[in-house]
Design a protein around this motif. Structure first.
Motif, PDB file in Angstrom:
ATOM      1  N   PHE A 138      74.537  29.479   2.748  1.00 21.98           N
ATOM      2  CA  PHE A 138      75.318  30.368   3.614  1.00 21.98           C
ATOM      3  C   PHE A 138      75.808  31.569   2.824  1.00 21.98           C
ATOM      4  CE2 PHE A 138      79.391  31.642   5.582  1.00 21.98           C
ATOM      5  CZ  PHE A 138      78.979  31.879   6.884  1.00 21.98           C
ATOM      6  N   LEU A 139      76.259  31.328   1.602  1.00 22.14           N
ATOM      7  CA  LEU A 139      76.734  32.408   0.731  1.00 22.14           C
ATOM      8  C   LEU A 139      75.570  33.207   0.166  1.00 22.14           C
ATOM      9  CD1 LEU A 139      79.004  33.830  -0.903  1.00 22.14           C
ATOM     10  CD2 LEU A 139      78.721  32.037  -2.637  1.00 22.14           C
ATOM     11  N   ILE A 140      74.559  32.519  -0.344  1.00 16.09           N
ATOM     12  CA  ILE A 140      73.435  33.189  -0.997  1.00 16.09           C
ATOM     13  C   ILE A 140      72.718  34.148  -0.053  1.00 16.09           C
ATOM     14  CG2 ILE A 140      71.109  32.803  -1.923  1.00 16.09           C
ATOM     15  CD1 ILE A 140      73.252  32.362  -3.974  1.00 16.09           C
ATOM     16  N   GLN A 141      72.508  33.738   1.178  1.00 16.79           N
ATOM     17  CA  GLN A 141      71.818  34.597   2.138  1.00 16.79           C
ATOM     18  C   GLN A 141      72.593  35.879   2.397  1.00 16.79           C
ATOM     19  OE1 GLN A 141      71.152  32.061   5.538  1.00 16.79           O
ATOM     20  NE2 GLN A 141      69.677  30.766   4.445  1.00 16.79           N
ATOM     21  N   LYS A 142      73.904  35.770   2.513  1.00 15.19           N
ATOM     22  CA  LYS A 142      74.735  36.957   2.731  1.00 15.19           C
ATOM     23  C   LYS A 142      74.720  37.867   1.504  1.00 15.19           C
ATOM     24  CE  LYS A 142      78.058  35.160   6.130  1.00 15.19           C
ATOM     25  NZ  LYS A 142      78.035  36.329   7.049  1.00 15.19           N
ATOM     26  N   VAL A 143      74.787  37.271   0.308  1.00 20.57           N
ATOM     27  CA  VAL A 143      74.787  38.064  -0.927  1.00 20.57           C
ATOM     28  C   VAL A 143      73.452  38.805  -1.080  1.00 20.57           C
ATOM     29  CG1 VAL A 143      74.799  37.927  -3.459  1.00 20.57           C
ATOM     30  CG2 VAL A 143      76.509  36.679  -2.128  1.00 20.57           C
ATOM     31  N   ASN A 144      72.346  38.115  -0.851  1.00 17.37           N
ATOM     32  CA  ASN A 144      71.038  38.760  -1.000  1.00 17.37           C
ATOM     33  C   ASN A 144      70.841  39.896  -0.006  1.00 17.37           C
ATOM     34  OD1 ASN A 144      69.975  37.382  -3.221  1.00 17.37           O
ATOM     35  ND2 ASN A 144      69.369  35.640  -1.972  1.00 17.37           N
ATOM     36  N   THR A 145      71.346  39.735   1.206  1.00 13.40           N
ATOM     37  CA  THR A 145      71.274  40.813   2.200  1.00 13.40           C
ATOM     38  C   THR A 145      72.059  42.027   1.729  1.00 13.40           C
ATOM     39  OG1 THR A 145      71.003  39.255   4.040  1.00 13.40           O
ATOM     40  CG2 THR A 145      71.795  41.463   4.577  1.00 13.40           C
ATOM     41  N   ALA A 146      73.260  41.777   1.200  1.00 13.99           N
ATOM     42  CA  ALA A 146      74.098  42.870   0.705  1.00 13.99           C
ATOM     43  C   ALA A 146      73.465  43.547  -0.506  1.00 13.99           C
ATOM     44  CB  ALA A 146      75.487  42.340   0.349  1.00 13.99           C
ATOM     45  N   LEU A 147      72.834  42.773  -1.372  1.00 17.56           N
ATOM     46  CA  LEU A 147      72.201  43.344  -2.570  1.00 17.56           C
ATOM     47  C   LEU A 147      71.012  44.233  -2.194  1.00 17.56           C
ATOM     48  CD1 LEU A 147      72.277  40.342  -5.071  1.00 17.56           C
ATOM     49  CD2 LEU A 147      73.619  42.441  -5.187  1.00 17.56           C
ATOM     50  N   ASP A 148      70.267  43.832  -1.182  1.00 20.08           N
ATOM     51  CA  ASP A 148      69.139  44.664  -0.731  1.00 20.08           C
ATOM     52  C   ASP A 148      69.618  46.049  -0.304  1.00 20.08           C
ATOM     53  OD1 ASP A 148      67.172  42.822  -1.230  1.00 20.08           O
ATOM     54  OD2 ASP A 148      67.149  42.001   0.812  1.00 20.08           O
ATOM     55  N   ALA A 149      70.793  46.088   0.317  1.00 21.38           N
ATOM     56  CA  ALA A 149      71.330  47.373   0.779  1.00 21.38           C
ATOM     57  C   ALA A 149      71.881  48.211  -0.377  1.00 21.38           C
ATOM     58  CB  ALA A 149      72.438  47.126   1.804  1.00 21.38           C
ATOM     59  N   LEU A 150      72.214  47.544  -1.488  1.00 22.91           N
ATOM     60  CA  LEU A 150      72.837  48.238  -2.625  1.00 22.91           C
ATOM     61  C   LEU A 150      71.837  48.680  -3.692  1.00 22.91           C
ATOM     62  CD1 LEU A 150      76.059  46.098  -3.276  1.00 22.91           C
ATOM     63  CD2 LEU A 150      75.971  48.432  -2.391  1.00 22.91           C
ATOM     64  N   LYS A 151      70.592  48.238  -3.600  1.00 22.46           N
ATOM     65  CA  LYS A 151      69.613  48.563  -4.637  1.00 22.46           C
ATOM     66  C   LYS A 151      69.506  50.067  -4.824  1.00 22.46           C
ATOM     67  CE  LYS A 151      65.669  46.394  -4.656  1.00 22.46           C
ATOM     68  NZ  LYS A 151      64.429  45.727  -4.227  1.00 22.46           N
ATOM     69  N   TYR A 152      69.547  50.509  -6.071  1.00 20.81           N
ATOM     70  CA  TYR A 152      69.525  51.951  -6.337  1.00 20.81           C
ATOM     71  C   TYR A 152      68.098  52.505  -6.409  1.00 20.81           C
ATOM     72  CZ  TYR A 152      69.449  49.964 -11.084  1.00 20.81           C
ATOM     73  OH  TYR A 152      69.160  49.225 -12.205  1.00 20.81           O
ATOM     74  N   PHE A 153      67.117  51.673  -6.784  1.00 19.83           N
ATOM     75  CA  PHE A 153      65.710  52.022  -6.626  1.00 19.83           C
ATOM     76  C   PHE A 153      65.135  50.983  -5.664  1.00 19.83           C
ATOM     77  CE2 PHE A 153      66.426  53.675 -11.037  1.00 19.83           C
ATOM     78  CZ  PHE A 153      66.324  55.018 -10.700  1.00 19.83           C
ATOM     79  N   LYS A 154      64.923  51.373  -4.434  1.00 22.92           N
ATOM     80  CA  LYS A 154      64.636  50.407  -3.377  1.00 22.92           C
ATOM     81  C   LYS A 154      63.402  49.558  -3.655  1.00 22.92           C
ATOM     82  CE  LYS A 154      68.189  51.649  -1.042  1.00 22.92           C
ATOM     83  NZ  LYS A 154      69.371  50.758  -1.017  1.00 22.92           N
ATOM     84  N   ALA A 155      62.450  50.102  -4.394  1.00 21.78           N
ATOM     85  CA  ALA A 155      61.228  49.352  -4.651  1.00 21.78           C
ATOM     86  C   ALA A 155      61.310  48.487  -5.915  1.00 21.78           C
ATOM     87  CB  ALA A 155      60.045  50.308  -4.773  1.00 21.78           C
ATOM     88  N   SER A 156      62.391  48.632  -6.670  1.00 19.20           N
ATOM     89  CA  SER A 156      62.481  47.927  -7.949  1.00 19.20           C
ATOM     90  C   SER A 156      62.951  46.490  -7.751  1.00 19.20           C
ATOM     91  CB  SER A 156      63.452  48.649  -8.881  1.00 19.20           C
ATOM     92  OG  SER A 156      64.762  48.593  -8.351  1.00 19.20           O
ATOM     93  N   PRO A 157      62.452  45.575  -8.584  1.00 19.11           N
ATOM     94  CA  PRO A 157      62.924  44.189  -8.501  1.00 19.11           C
ATOM     95  C   PRO A 157      64.323  44.077  -9.105  1.00 19.11           C
ATOM     96  CG  PRO A 157      61.431  44.436 -10.349  1.00 19.11           C
ATOM     97  CD  PRO A 157      61.432  45.755  -9.621  1.00 19.11           C
ATOM     98  N   VAL A 158      65.087  43.125  -8.614  1.00 16.91           N
ATOM     99  CA  VAL A 158      66.401  42.845  -9.202  1.00 16.91           C
ATOM    100  C   VAL A 158      66.492  41.358  -9.484  1.00 16.91           C
ATOM    101  CG1 VAL A 158      67.546  44.775  -8.054  1.00 16.91           C
ATOM    102  CG2 VAL A 158      67.496  42.533  -6.949  1.00 16.91           C
TER     103      VAL A 158
END
Length: 315
Positions: A270-290
């Motif tokens: 429940f937590l991990i899914q929300k965090v990963n969604t938020a991280l996708d929106a915060l990526k500074y190079f959208k195509a780069s892996p994190v």
């Protein structure tokens, strides 16, 4: 064979641990922090002695690792600051060395929890990794090139004290805006109470019989999973600022993986899914892996195992 000590504000927990990270015997006693450092240190030694006496293997105890909820000098073993115990400049290693000839290694409790995860649970799979322990506060452990990093002054992994934004209350370090005032169980409980006392209707109020002091992280997440609007507002705020903190870590050291431990991590997917969604929106190079973000595998025994493994890898 090694001894791991998890020194907390409530209990002194110790274990006899083999070189595979397996606990063979555990012993725990109340900390009694109000008694002062001398008596607590005496009890740490008593726990160590019980563990030594219970060593029924052919292997000798080779060293002692201690995880503390604060900052220690990596060179002297002095506890510089430990707010939960009200310790300041306590020569922990020096005082224990008066009672035992075994080598003693001391570091932050989240750092040694990271050692447990990366050396044992993950079996050395990752060379660059971070653990964030989301409990009463927020602790951090950093592994770079397979080595624990605490910095020259022993404060290099205090990730819970990176400044994130203006918070509702002042951190116990004395500043406003630390990550742990947004992403700890203390923080979410504080925010849930704030919203309810400001008039927001929530099932959490009824779940605790109207006694807001009984609200816990578990109560908040249970309500959020059932769709409670206020509980989800609390969780979403946690996720927002936790994700900012994680992305700051990614920008700085680009780890392979970031593990979430501590009581809040019990929220699991429940937590991990929300965090990963938020991280996708915060990526500074959208195509780069994190870094991957996952839940830590060890729970209550991470401190004991990690402290023992910390002693092993530093010999």
């Amino acid at each position: 064979m090694y001894i791991g000590i998890d020194l907390g504000g409530t209990n002194i927990a110790g274990g006899l641990v083999n070189d595979k990270g397996e606990i063979l015997f555990k012993h725990s006693i109340p900390t009694g922090r109000e008694r002062g450092s001398d008596l607590v240190i005496e009890d740490i030694y008593n726990v160590i002695q019980v563990l030594i006496d219970r060593n029924n293997t052919d292997s000798e105890v080779m060293g002692i690792g201690i995880g503390i909820p604060g900052i220690s000098d990596p060179h002297t073993g002095e506890v510089l600051v430990c707010v939960n115990l009200n310790w300041y400049n306590v020569p922990l290693r020096e005082k224990l060395a008066e009672k035992t000839t075994l080598p003693i290694y001391i570091d932050n409790d989240a750092t040694v929890a990271g050692v447990a995860e990366f050396q044992v649970a993950q079996a050395g799979k990752y060379n660059d990794a971070v653990i964030l322990t989301l409990g009463t506060g927020v602790g951090g452990g950093v592994l770079i090139d397979g080595k624990v990093v605490s910095g020259h002054h022993g404060i290099g992994s205090e990730l819970g004290h990176m400044l994130i934004g203006e918070g509702l209350y002042t951190c116990n370090c004395g500043r406003n805006g630390c990550l742990e005032t947004f992403a700890s169980s203390t923080a979410i409980i504080h925010y849930a109470k704030h919203l309810i006392t400001q008039g927001s209707a929530s099932s959490m109020f009824h779940a605790v019989g109207g006694d807001l002091d009984k609200i816990t992280g578990e109560v908040i997440f249970d309500a959020a999973k059932k769709g409670d609007v206020v509980a989800n507002q609390v969780v979403d705020r946690l996720v927002k600022y936790l994700s900012i903190g994680i992305m700051n870590i990614v920008c700085t050291i680009d780890p392979e993986i970031i593990l979430l431990g501590g009581g809040i991590s019990m929220a699991g997917d429940f937590l991990i899914q929300k965090v990963n969604t938020a991280l996708d929106a915060l990526k500074y190079f959208k195509a780069s892996p994190v870094a991957k973000v996952e839940i830590a595998k060890f729970k209550n025994d991470a401190g004991i195992i990690g402290a023992a493994m910390y002693a092993m890898i530093h010999q």
